[in-house]
Design an enzyme around this catalytic site. Structure first.
Site, PDB file in Angstrom:
ATOM      1  N   MET A  70       0.833  -1.185   0.000  1.00  0.00           N
ATOM      2  CA  MET A  70       0.000   0.000   0.000  1.00  0.00           C
ATOM      3  C   MET A  70       0.876   1.247   0.000  1.00  0.00           C
ATOM      4  O   MET A  70       1.946   1.261   0.588  1.00  0.00           O
ATOM      5  CB  MET A  70      -0.897   0.022   1.238  1.00  0.00           C
ATOM      6  CG  MET A  70      -1.778  -1.199   1.379  1.00  0.00           C
ATOM      7  SD  MET A  70      -2.944  -1.355   0.038  1.00  0.00           S
ATOM      8  CE  MET A  70      -3.757  -2.877   0.515  1.00  0.00           C
ATOM      9  N   ARG A  77       3.800   2.410  -6.627  1.00  0.00           N
ATOM     10  CA  ARG A  77       4.774   1.522  -6.054  1.00  0.00           C
ATOM     11  C   ARG A  77       5.930   1.332  -6.996  1.00  0.00           C
ATOM     12  O   ARG A  77       5.807   1.500  -8.188  1.00  0.00           O
ATOM     13  CB  ARG A  77       4.136   0.169  -5.745  1.00  0.00           C
ATOM     14  CG  ARG A  77       3.542   0.145  -4.362  1.00  0.00           C
ATOM     15  CD  ARG A  77       3.170  -1.231  -4.034  1.00  0.00           C
ATOM     16  NE  ARG A  77       1.866  -1.648  -4.294  1.00  0.00           N
ATOM     17  CZ  ARG A  77       0.768  -0.940  -4.379  1.00  0.00           C
ATOM     18  NH1 ARG A  77       0.758   0.287  -4.338  1.00  0.00           N
ATOM     19  NH2 ARG A  77      -0.358  -1.432  -4.521  1.00  0.00           N
ATOM     20  N   LEU A 132       3.288  -7.577   2.384  1.00  0.00           N
ATOM     21  CA  LEU A 132       4.730  -7.515   2.162  1.00  0.00           C
ATOM     22  C   LEU A 132       4.993  -7.373   0.668  1.00  0.00           C
ATOM     23  O   LEU A 132       4.967  -8.357  -0.075  1.00  0.00           O
ATOM     24  CB  LEU A 132       5.409  -8.762   2.735  1.00  0.00           C
ATOM     25  CG  LEU A 132       5.253  -8.935   4.248  1.00  0.00           C
ATOM     26  CD1 LEU A 132       5.881 -10.240   4.709  1.00  0.00           C
ATOM     27  CD2 LEU A 132       5.881  -7.757   4.985  1.00  0.00           C
ATOM     28  N   GLU A 133       5.243  -6.155   0.234  1.00  0.00           N
ATOM     29  CA  GLU A 133       5.353  -5.869  -1.191  1.00  0.00           C
ATOM     30  C   GLU A 133       6.771  -6.003  -1.716  1.00  0.00           C
ATOM     31  O   GLU A 133       7.030  -5.706  -2.878  1.00  0.00           O
ATOM     32  CB  GLU A 133       4.789  -4.481  -1.470  1.00  0.00           C
ATOM     33  CG  GLU A 133       3.313  -4.396  -1.070  1.00  0.00           C
ATOM     34  CD  GLU A 133       2.689  -3.038  -1.305  1.00  0.00           C
ATOM     35  OE1 GLU A 133       3.290  -2.253  -2.073  1.00  0.00           O
ATOM     36  OE2 GLU A 133       1.621  -2.779  -0.748  1.00  0.00           O
ATOM     37  N   ASN A 134       7.677  -6.438  -0.864  1.00  0.00           N
ATOM     38  CA  ASN A 134       9.049  -6.656  -1.288  1.00  0.00           C
ATOM     39  C   ASN A 134       9.433  -8.135  -1.221  1.00  0.00           C
ATOM     40  O   ASN A 134      10.598  -8.489  -1.076  1.00  0.00           O
ATOM     41  CB  ASN A 134       9.994  -5.815  -0.443  1.00  0.00           C
ATOM     42  CG  ASN A 134       9.777  -4.331  -0.656  1.00  0.00           C
ATOM     43  OD1 ASN A 134       9.970  -3.835  -1.760  1.00  0.00           O
ATOM     44  ND2 ASN A 134       9.344  -3.622   0.370  1.00  0.00           N
TER      45      ASN A 134
END
Length: 574
Positions: free
Chosen positions: A1, A9, A399-401
């Site tokens: 987000m 992003r 968890l976008e990584n």
């Protein structure tokens, strides 16, 4: 987000490049059901230096992007590491001799950033496969047939523009000997070691074991009978009886055959009443993210969140100095003096009104890493401590990584064992993370399906993507939402575990905002087959959970137009 207003992003640009054709073509082939065909006894691996034991001999990488490393490796003592740049995808190729009119199995083990594997010049249909970010070795595999006059093909790997480096090892083109030499055929792998029970519920048992060099898959045996086959070094066996003991063994497989069985472990399921993850939520629910920071959107207290939201995800908890552990501190100064005591009291009031309040982990800038058993335990312990301190009902994984499916599964099962059957578990993967069941996010969701509440995929900041029909759809349309949600609905998740994640206003994301009417039409299409665009699912999903908004604060900045319209529509679904 996104924490910042209108900030796309880092990954949001990926699918908007003209080179997206490569990714979507790869996924189209995987969605079409291409499966690896075991090699016959006479087959050979026609790739030279397949394990990069001789450096890059036989391989050519664009822009000097490739090198060999001694760690991490899948097999042997060396592997390829290739680092994409802004205008280079780190493409490494080899010309491989093949026999005309023959079928070959192309495979490779990859990890790290976005990884692609493919072949060109087949004389028939060129094929490819890919996987998003993964911290564990993952096998890519597909098949191709050569044309009547084809004597060589070009095998390639590549990453994605400007993204992190990828690793590749043990690349193979198994089939008839093309006459160019190659690596030896595989031998039967060793039996897996380290088999352990990583968690149980009243109806499931989760297993993990050490990866076996040279294995392309694993078979799991329950009480002596094979019950499932997987490609990774973990599995969750479901459909078990409560308060019952089961014995499990695992074997490793590849084109040469199946190993001996591992040592036996025993798992005892818990007593009945656990699992489900739904709590007292309504059949159709709306999730909203509440911002614990001020980025220009309306600053709110938890008590200000409209009643249309059934699940309120507090954004965000982030990493501490302890590996895997997370912490949360209320931004009282940024929220106009909102105190921790007021925050806790507001959470209780929402729960008294039938709402769920959970803590979201990570976000765009999150740095949480759960990559071994110790960090998985730290994650579970720290999240449970936050639940006890603030009264949270559960956890959201945003968890976008990247995440590790094996150890995040362990962490969530450990948390479930502590919190019990009322635990709420939600996820908010980016669009690309849910395009294939081979991705770490999708694997994690399937691994914890028996305790999972809902996956609200972020259908924004992504550009064009593939639907479950293999066609490309642009974001911002009913078709984009329905055709992409279909991937999860047909990929193993229950309809009650699927939600549509959207920005609540044009300021909530860099791209992908759609009007509430489009969201409502997509919900109607999926649940009842009405108000569809050009894509119409082959069946309906009346139990679809609902929708999610980023964020309640951006919604408030637009007069709560999103929640007033979408919330009412979700709750009116039959």
């Amino acid at each position: 987000m996104d924490r910042a207003s209108g900030m796309p992003r880092r990954r949001g640009r990926i699918a908007t490049r003209t080179a997206t054709w490569s990714a979507v073509t790869a996924l189209a082939l995987s969605l079409a059901g291409l499966a690896a065909v075991p090699a016959s006894a006479a087959d050979v691996n026609n790739v030279k230096n397949a394990g990069f034991e001789s450096g890059l001999t036989g391989w050519t990488c664009t822009a000097n992007s490739g090198t060999t490393v001694s760690s991490p490796v899948h097999g042997g003592s060396s592997a390829l590491k290739a680092a994409p740049a802004g205008q280079d995808d780190a493409r490494c190729t080899q010309t491989v001799a093949v026999e005309p009119g023959s079928t070959y199995t192309l495979s490779a083990w990859v990890r790290g950033g976005y990884s692609f594997l493919g072949v060109t010049g087949t004389g028939t249909t060129d094929v490819s496969a890919w996987t998003p970010d993964t911290t564990a070795w993952t096998q890519l595999s597909t098949t191709f047939t050569t044309g009547a006059s084809t004597t060589s093909v070009t095998v390639y790997t590549h990453g994605w523009y400007g993204q992190s480096a990828y690793y590749a090892d043990d690349i193979s083109v198994y089939g008839p000997d093309g006459g160019g030499g190659g690596d030896p055929a595989p031998t039967v792998p060793a039996a897996p070691a380290g088999l352990t029970v990583s968690g149980t519920t009243s109806s499931s048992a989760s297993l993990s074991w050490n990866a076996v060099t040279g294995a392309t898959g694993y078979n799991v045996y329950q009480n002596g009978t094979k019950v499932t086959a997987v490609t990774g070094a973990s599995a969750t066996i479901t459909g078990l009886a409560a308060s019952t003991s089961y014995s499990f063994q695992v074997t490793a497989t590849n084109a040469a055959g199946e190993s001996a069985k591992s040592a036996t472990v025993t798992a005892t399921t818990t007593s009945g009443g656990g699992g489900g993850g739904g709590g007292a939520l309504p059949r159709h629910a709306v999730t909203g993210y509440w911002q614990n920071f001020n980025n220009g959107a309306t600053v709110q207290k938890i008590s200000d969140v409209p009643s249309a939201y059934d699940i309120i995800a507090v954004a965000f908890a982030d990493a501490t100095s302890t590996p895997g552990a997370v912490g949360f501190t209320l931004d009282s100064a940024g929220l106009g003096g909102y105190t921790a005591d007021q925050f806790k009291a507001d959470i209780k009031a929402k729960q008294a009104a039938g709402k769920k309040v959970i803590i979201s982990i990570g976000g765009q800038n999150g740095t949480v890493s759960v990559n071994d058993s110790a960090s998985a335990a730290n994650f579970a312990n720290s999240v449970y401590a936050l639940m006890q301190t603030y009264g949270f009902d559960g956890v959201d994984i945003d968890l976008e990584n990247g995440l590790n499916a094996t150890y995040m599964t362990q962490a969530l099962r450990a948390l479930s064992a502590k919190a019990g059957s009322s635990l709420i578990i939600t996820m908010a993967p980016q669009t690309l993370d849910m395009q294939s069941t081979s991705s770490a996010y999708f694997q994690t969701a399937l691994n914890v399906k028996d305790i999972l509440t809902v996956v609200n995929t972020q259908y924004y900041n992504s550009g064009s993507m593939l639907g479950c029909d293999g066609k490309v759809y642009g974001q911002g349309s009913v078709d984009f939402l329905t055709a992409l949600a279909c991937i999860q609905l047909e990929g193993g998740l229950s309809p009650s575990q699927v939600g549509l994640g959207l920005p609540a206003s044009t300021s909530g994301a860099g791209s992908g905002y759609v009007s509430p009417t489009v969201v409502d039409n997509a919900l109607d299409c999926l649940t009842a087959g009405t108000n569809c665009g050009s894509f119409k699912p082959s069946r309906t999903y009346p139990d679809l959970r609902g929708a999610m908004a980023w964020s309640t604060n951006w919604d408030a900045s637009s007069g709560n137009a999103w929640s007033n319209a979408v919330g009412a529509h979700v709750h009116a679904l039959p």
